[in-house]
Design a protein around this motif. Structure first.
Motif, PDB file in Angstrom:
ATOM      1  N   TRP A  35       0.702  -1.024  -0.046  1.00  0.00           N
ATOM      2  CA  TRP A  35       0.070  -0.011   0.080  1.00  0.00           C
ATOM      3  C   TRP A  35       0.865   1.083  -0.019  1.00  0.00           C
ATOM      4  O   TRP A  35       0.687   2.273  -0.886  1.00  0.00           O
ATOM      5  N   ALA A  36       1.982   1.296   0.858  1.00  0.00           N
ATOM      6  CA  ALA A  36       2.770   2.426   0.904  1.00  0.00           C
ATOM      7  C   ALA A  36       3.424   2.715  -0.304  1.00  0.00           C
ATOM      8  O   ALA A  36       3.579   3.751  -0.967  1.00  0.00           O
ATOM      9  N   LYS A  37       3.929   1.640  -1.012  1.00  0.00           N
ATOM     10  CA  LYS A  37       4.810   1.584  -2.125  1.00  0.00           C
ATOM     11  C   LYS A  37       3.739   2.275  -3.296  1.00  0.00           C
ATOM     12  O   LYS A  37       4.218   3.084  -4.094  1.00  0.00           O
ATOM     13  N   ASP A  94      -1.686   8.761  -4.914  1.00  0.00           N
ATOM     14  CA  ASP A  94      -3.136   8.591  -4.386  1.00  0.00           C
ATOM     15  C   ASP A  94      -3.317   7.590  -3.430  1.00  0.00           C
ATOM     16  O   ASP A  94      -3.263   6.423  -3.771  1.00  0.00           O
ATOM     17  N   ILE A  95      -3.606   7.945  -2.273  1.00  0.00           N
ATOM     18  CA  ILE A  95      -3.759   7.194  -1.057  1.00  0.00           C
ATOM     19  C   ILE A  95      -5.029   6.107  -1.152  1.00  0.00           C
ATOM     20  O   ILE A  95      -4.929   5.139  -0.822  1.00  0.00           O
ATOM     21  N   ASN A  96      -6.142   6.568  -1.963  1.00  0.00           N
ATOM     22  CA  ASN A  96      -7.210   5.762  -2.072  1.00  0.00           C
ATOM     23  C   ASN A  96      -7.129   4.632  -3.085  1.00  0.00           C
ATOM     24  O   ASN A  96      -7.479   3.336  -2.955  1.00  0.00           O
ATOM     25  N   GLU A  97      -6.583   5.041  -4.432  1.00  0.00           N
ATOM     26  CA  GLU A  97      -6.358   4.205  -5.344  1.00  0.00           C
ATOM     27  C   GLU A  97      -5.479   3.142  -4.994  1.00  0.00           C
ATOM     28  O   GLU A  97      -5.513   1.951  -5.218  1.00  0.00           O
ATOM     29  N   ALA A  98      -4.472   3.506  -4.257  1.00  0.00           N
ATOM     30  CA  ALA A  98      -3.373   2.500  -3.883  1.00  0.00           C
ATOM     31  C   ALA A  98      -3.897   1.550  -2.780  1.00  0.00           C
ATOM     32  O   ALA A  98      -3.638   0.281  -2.595  1.00  0.00           O
TER      33      ALA A  98
END
Length: 368
Positions: free
Chosen positions: A300-302, A309-313
């Motif tokens: 998720w972090a990578k 975009d933290i949501n898409e990730a």
């Protein structure tokens, strides 16, 4: 009969050969593994190979070790014990062994266990070469012979009988007898070790055996781990088993920051870790079907650094892999931690009915 070496003499010769062909250096274990204080039993400098072996795993300079686990593993290795690392998915069982060997400049062969791994794969078999029968090693017997540490990953996916066949290796016997060899009855027993094809292997003193497993070979009803086998209790008793758990939150924050190349802010990383621990707490209380591993948090972090975009990730790295009930929990926890609803990607907001309506509408407009 003269000049017949005993097992102990042969092992001494293997050690002498290893020392003569390897350059060593002195290191302090706590410095080697990034600890501030010396580990009990390793206060003095220790010798390790000066250079990595071609089979040494790639070193991850950002890997965060657990001091207690490192100490106990090194002491058990010194005692030549077989070691099993037991823990939930993504707790770092395999990576611990890999990075342990990387720091020590030691080689490592990894065997990914499964139903296709049988006794011949591990210990060898007879084959035909140039019209003649030839005995060949398996992965494990080759490593025992040549002093290469081995990691058997996901041990419980092996058929139970396969592990029983390597009991002599698991319990650290100095002489390993290969089952696929026959013995010429005219051979003097004192000459068995010198037979062509070496039906018996003198265990190289540098050989070590590691294994990882989610269940520790025990009977379990956890539906998350399909395809595993309950292993023979006598087999399990031949391992020293270490419980591997998730890192403490502060260590996960440190490790996640390093894994993302420091491209994410500290507050973002702390929020990711908080979500992960909230999910794990829900799992412990029976409110979730599955756990959330550090492996998934790292992905998720990578991907957040990659996508911007933290949501898409989150959707691609974690959400889509979850069971339907756990997806609802994930949305709730995301909003709790980040203070905003999780924005799902467009694939989750478009239905076949919507696409059909749009298609029919477009067709009618074209016809008009």
């Amino acid at each position: 009969m003269t000049n017949v070496l005993s097992i102990a003499q042969r092992q001494d010769q293997l050690v002498a050969d290893y020392v003569a062909t390897t350059e060593f250096k002195q290191v302090f274990i706590h410095e080697l593994f990034g600890f501030d204080e010396p580990l009990k039993g390793f206060e003095d400098a220790t010798q390790i190979p000066a250079e990595a072996h071609p089979l040494t795993p790639t070193l991850d300079p950002d890997y965060v070790f657990n001091p207690s686990l490192v100490r106990r593993a090194l002491l058990s290795m010194a005692a030549r014990e077989s070691i099993m690392l037991v823990g939930d998915k993504g707790t770092g069982k395999s990576s611990f062994v890999q990075q342990l060997m990387a720091r020590l400049n030691r080689p490592l062969l990894t065997i990914n266990a499964g139903p296709g791994v049988d006794e011949s794969y591990l210990l060898g078999c007879k084959t035909i070469e140039d019209g003649s029968v030839k005995n060949v090693d398996g992965m494990l017997s080759y490593a025992v012979r040549n002093g290469i540490p081995v990691l058997i990953d996901e041990l419980c996916t092996l058929r139970p009988g396969v592990l029983v066949s390597i009991n002599d290796i698991l319990q650290g016997d100095n002489l390993i007898t290969l089952k696929h060899h026959g013995i010429d009855p005219s051979i003097d027993p004192k000459s068995i070790l010198d037979m062509d094809g070496t039906m018996s292997i003198v265990r190289h003193p540098a050989f070590r055996l590691f294994a990882t497993d989610n269940t520790g070979g025990k009977s379990q009803k956890d539906g998350r781990f399909g395809g595993v086998n309950t292993q023979n209790s006598a087999v399990r008793s031949r391992f020293t088993s270490f419980k591997v758990t998730f890192m403490a939150p502060d260590r996960e924050v440190l490790a996640l920051g390093k894994a993302s190349d420091s491209q994410l802010g500290e507050d973002t990383i702390k929020s990711m870790i908080e979500l992960g621990f909230r999910f794990r707490a829900a799992f412990e209380q029976g409110e979730a079907f599955d756990n959330l591993s550090f492996r998934e948090l790292k992905r998720w972090a990578k991907k957040t650094a990659l996508y911007g975009d933290i949501n898409e990730a989150f959707v691609d790295a974690i959400y889509t892999n979850l069971e339907a009930g756990d997806q609802i929990l994930a949305e709730t926890l995301f909003e709790t931690v980040f203070g905003t609803e999780l924005e799902l990607t467009e694939e989750y907001s478009t239905s076949a009915g919507d696409m059909l309506d749009a298609f029919i509408g477009a067709s009618n407009s074209a016809a008009a």
